[in-house]
Motif scaffolding. Structure first.
Motif, short mmCIF file in Angstrom:
data_model
loop_
_atom_site.label_atom_id
_atom_site.label_comp_id
_atom_site.label_asym_id
_atom_site.label_seq_id
_atom_site.Cartn_x
_atom_site.Cartn_y
_atom_site.Cartn_z
N PRO A 1 35.64 40.44 39.14
CA PRO A 1 36.85 39.89 38.51
C PRO A 1 37.90 39.39 39.49
O PRO A 1 38.96 38.93 39.06
N GLY A 2 37.64 39.46 40.79
CA GLY A 2 38.65 39.10 41.77
C GLY A 2 38.51 37.71 42.33
O GLY A 2 37.58 36.97 42.03
N ALA A 3 39.46 37.34 43.17
CA ALA A 3 39.45 36.11 43.96
C ALA A 3 40.57 36.25 44.97
O ALA A 3 41.60 36.88 44.68
N PRO B 1 45.11 34.70 43.71
CA PRO B 1 45.30 35.22 42.35
C PRO B 1 45.25 34.14 41.28
O PRO B 1 44.90 34.42 40.12
N ARG C 1 41.97 33.77 39.34
CA ARG C 1 41.43 34.92 38.63
C ARG C 1 41.54 34.75 37.11
O ARG C 1 42.62 34.56 36.57
N ASP D 1 40.62 44.23 43.97
CA ASP D 1 39.63 44.13 42.91
C ASP D 1 39.36 45.47 42.23
O ASP D 1 38.88 45.51 41.09
N LEU E 1 41.33 45.80 39.13
CA LEU E 1 40.80 44.86 38.15
C LEU E 1 39.50 45.38 37.56
O LEU E 1 39.26 45.28 36.35
N ASN F 1 34.68 34.75 39.26
CA ASN F 1 35.54 33.63 39.57
C ASN F 1 34.99 32.86 40.77
O ASN F 1 33.95 33.19 41.33
N SER G 1 34.87 32.69 44.15
CA SER G 1 35.16 33.75 45.12
C SER G 1 34.01 33.89 46.11
O SER G 1 32.90 33.37 45.88
N SER H 1 47.78 32.88 36.87
CA SER H 1 46.44 32.29 36.77
C SER H 1 46.49 30.87 36.24
O SER H 1 47.22 30.58 35.28
#
Length: 419
Positions: A233-235, A238, A241, A269, A272, A316, A318, A383
């Motif tokens: 769920p991260g990147a 931000p 995301r 992360d 998240l 995402n 990433s 986002s």
């Protein structure tokens, strides 16, 4: 992390000579190859940044290694590059970590160390590089740094305000990073038609299979025969995301259909990932055992093993998404549309992209299409991809997973098949 202070003696290299003629043009749209340089024995490639930055440069690096099989290739990169390539076959013979230099080697919270920079430059000038390659942005900061290495020949990218190298291509932000790097090395007569590839070790595959559900090494399904999907769920930015709540909803749908879900990530992360698992467990409490988190528990090698051992990846734009593609895993990703040009998968058989078409910051309304060196970004981290709907990502993921499993002669468990 401090760079190595000594360089090992150059071994006798035995890379296979490229089997394509020097005038080949394997990637449509790229220019004809320039003549190769003579008597090249030492090559430096400048590419700092994160995991994805290295993954995108790998085909170009391997092309250089093929074009100059007798040369030693040193990557001037970052600590994560050294960790990712450790023990892995690649075109790189050595990774030396860049000092903190504005616009070249960056480390959050670390001050510029002029002494360390001078020592680094002196060490690499002593290598007497025959060819130095810049694939690190538009050259405003990286080209002057590359010149300091004193190489006989220099190639790379250049914005209009950057100093020139011996051979350059224009740096235009909206170009796929893999193709940009291939266009750079074409200036030295190197070509490749390959995609970024990372080959997991047997140990990584074994560990990854155990972590995702106990399947035997080299297989993708968990030990109970269920398909497995990794969610990240991260990147690093931000703004790239997608909502953790939506990833949680997606995980719940996957679990409802008999899919095991493992959430991965590090640093920010972890929180998240906790939110993803919480939402999934709330939505499908009877399937809670199928959704778990490995966030914060994996080193880079462990992440490679996990991503190579699952049936599909969802996340995402990433570094982990790019690694998943490089190890051969199907991906379903959420992208801001501009970044699809730079970093999206080129194919759609094994990779799906859900795009957000926002053109302005949702907080202040500033134009976000002028990026990189052309404009400063606003201070807001809201986002820009939350306009992508859950149903679109679900359909992409479901169709992708159905195709992966059908190719293996299997399908979702009958008793839990989608309604």
């Amino acid at each position: 992390m401090q760079p190595d202070t000594t360089a090992p003696a150059r071994p006798a290299l035995a890379r296979p000579a490229p089997d394509r003629p020097a005038s080949s043009q394997p990637v449509p749209g790229l220019p004809e190859l320039h003549p190769r340089f003579d008597d090249v024995h030492e090559i430096a490639v400048l590419r700092g940044g994160g995991i994805g930055d290295l993954v995108f440069a790998l085909p170009a690096i391997e092309a250089l290694a093929e074009a100059y099989p007798a040369a030693r290739l040193t990557l001037l990169g970052s600590p994560v590059h050294r960790a990712l390539l450790a023990g892995r076959t690649s075109g790189v013979d050595e990774v030396d970590v860049l000092p903190v230099v504005p616009g070249v080697g960056d480390a959050s919270g670390t001050e510029v160390d002029a002494v360390a920079t001078e020592e680094f430059v002196a060490r690499h000038r002593a290598r007497r590089y025959d060819l130095a390659v810049q694939v690190h942005g538009g050259g405003r900061n990286s080209n002057p740094f590359l010149h300091r290495l004193g190489a006989r020949h220099t190639i790379g990218t250049r914005t209009p305000d950057a100093i020139p190298l011996e051979r350059t291509i224009p740096y235009v932000y909206y170009q796929h990073e893999v193709l940009r790097a291939l266009e750079v090395v074409a200036l030295a007569g190197a070509s490749s038609s390959g995609r970024p590839v990372l080959s997991p070790t047997r140990a990584e595959r074994g560990r990854g299979a155990a972590l995702v559900g106990g399947g035997p090494a080299g297989t993708s399904a968990g030990g109970d025969g269920r398909p497995v999907v990794a969610i990240h769920p991260g990147a690093s930015d931000p703004r790239r995301r997608w909502s953790a709540d939506r990833f949680g909803e997606l995980a719940a749908r996957l679990a409802h259909h008999g899919v095991r879900v493992v959430v991965v990530g590090e640093g920010d992360d972890v929180a998240l990932a906790d939110r993803v698992t919480t939402v999934a467990h709330e939505r499908r409490p009877s399937r809670a055992s199928l959704v778990s988190s490995l966030a914060g528990q994996l080193d880079l090698s462990g992440l490679v093993g996990v991503l190579a051992s699952v049936d599909a990846f969802v996340g995402n734009d990433s570094g982990p998404r790019h690694v998943a593609e490089a190890v051969g895993t199907a991906t379903s990703a959420v992208f801001w549309f501009g970044n699809v040009i730079n970093a999206g998968a080129l194919g759609r058989t094994s990779h799906r992209v859900a795009m957000a078409f926002s053109t302005s910051c949702p907080v202040c309304g500033v134009d976000i299409t002028q990026v990189g060196w052309t404009a400063e970004r606003c201070e807001h981290d809201a986002s820009v991809v939350d306009g992508v709907g859950l149903d679109e990502v679900w359909e992409n993921t479901r169709e992708l997973l159905d195709g992966v499993l059908a190719g293996r002669g299997t399908s979702l468990p009958v008793q839990e098949a989608r309604s």
